[in-house]
Scaffold this motif. Sequence first.
Motif, PDB file in Angstrom:
ATOM      1  N   ILE A  60      -4.073  -6.381   6.749  1.00 50.61           N
ATOM      2  CA  ILE A  60      -2.622  -6.498   6.556  1.00 50.61           C
ATOM      3  C   ILE A  60      -2.277  -7.429   5.395  1.00 50.61           C
ATOM      4  CG2 ILE A  60      -2.013  -5.937   8.937  1.00 50.61           C
ATOM      5  CD1 ILE A  60      -1.622  -9.025   9.368  1.00 50.61           C
ATOM      6  N   GLY A  61      -3.284  -8.090   4.835  1.00 50.84           N
ATOM      7  CA  GLY A  61      -3.037  -9.006   3.734  1.00 50.84           C
ATOM      8  C   GLY A  61      -4.327  -9.558   3.168  1.00 50.84           C
ATOM      9  N   GLU A  99      -0.816 -15.251   8.219  1.00 47.86           N
ATOM     10  CA  GLU A  99       0.258 -14.255   8.098  1.00 47.86           C
ATOM     11  C   GLU A  99       1.468 -14.809   7.347  1.00 47.86           C
ATOM     12  OE1 GLU A  99       2.228 -10.868  10.939  1.00 47.86           O
ATOM     13  OE2 GLU A  99       1.865 -12.832  11.831  1.00 47.86           O
ATOM     14  N   LYS A 128      -4.658 -12.961  11.648  1.00 51.26           N
ATOM     15  CA  LYS A 128      -3.333 -13.296  11.129  1.00 51.26           C
ATOM     16  C   LYS A 128      -2.812 -14.633  11.652  1.00 51.26           C
ATOM     17  CE  LYS A 128      -0.780 -10.698  14.605  1.00 51.26           C
ATOM     18  NZ  LYS A 128       0.224  -9.686  14.856  1.00 51.26           N
ATOM     19  N   LYS A 140       0.966  -9.955   1.070  1.00 45.59           N
ATOM     20  CA  LYS A 140       1.148  -8.792   1.934  1.00 45.59           C
ATOM     21  C   LYS A 140       0.923  -7.503   1.138  1.00 45.59           C
ATOM     22  CE  LYS A 140       4.379 -11.253   4.940  1.00 45.59           C
ATOM     23  NZ  LYS A 140       3.914 -12.568   4.595  1.00 45.59           N
ATOM     24  N   LYS A 141       0.727  -6.413   1.826  1.00 40.48           N
ATOM     25  CA  LYS A 141       0.468  -5.108   1.217  1.00 40.48           C
ATOM     26  C   LYS A 141      -0.704  -5.197   0.230  1.00 40.48           C
ATOM     27  CE  LYS A 141       5.180  -3.552   1.806  1.00 40.48           C
ATOM     28  NZ  LYS A 141       6.393  -3.040   1.192  1.00 40.48           N
TER      29      LYS A 141
END
Length: 165
Positions: free
Chosen positions: A50-51, A74, A21, A79-80
Amino acid sequence: MTTNVILAKDVMRKTITAAKKETIGRSLAEKLLTGNYSGMPVVNNNNEVIGIITEFDLIRAMDAGKSLEQVTAEDIMTKKPICVEEDTTIEKVIHIMAKEAIIRIPVVKDMVPVGIISRSDVLRCVYGVLRPEFVRISTEHGKMEVVAEFKQTQYKSEDIIHSES
């Protein structure tokens, strides 16, 4: 006739590259410019997905006036991310790719990536199942095994043939 279902674990590439990230945009661009990737999962300190970061995310960041020397994965990742488990059927993977218009799907176990499936992996699999390069037919127990081999991966589909007398 019964057919074994092709699962994500049968199609996925088992060696993947994921960005941490905190990876800076410049390093991401350098990795993506190698031509081996157009995107990759982003993981946290526990290696959980996380992405997803893509070339488009980098372009969008530059368009917003952000410096690739200062942004991190990050900061600009999607995201998601949509992920699938190893036992997800290839039909479900195809449906997700079509519905969400995505190029790659991480395959996870407890959100830790264990593989990745790209559109080209799906096409190779489907093409191989529909047009196998080799067919082995065994008369033992009326079983026919269809084997399709590609450059590095072998996909199998087994059918049970019932003869009518």
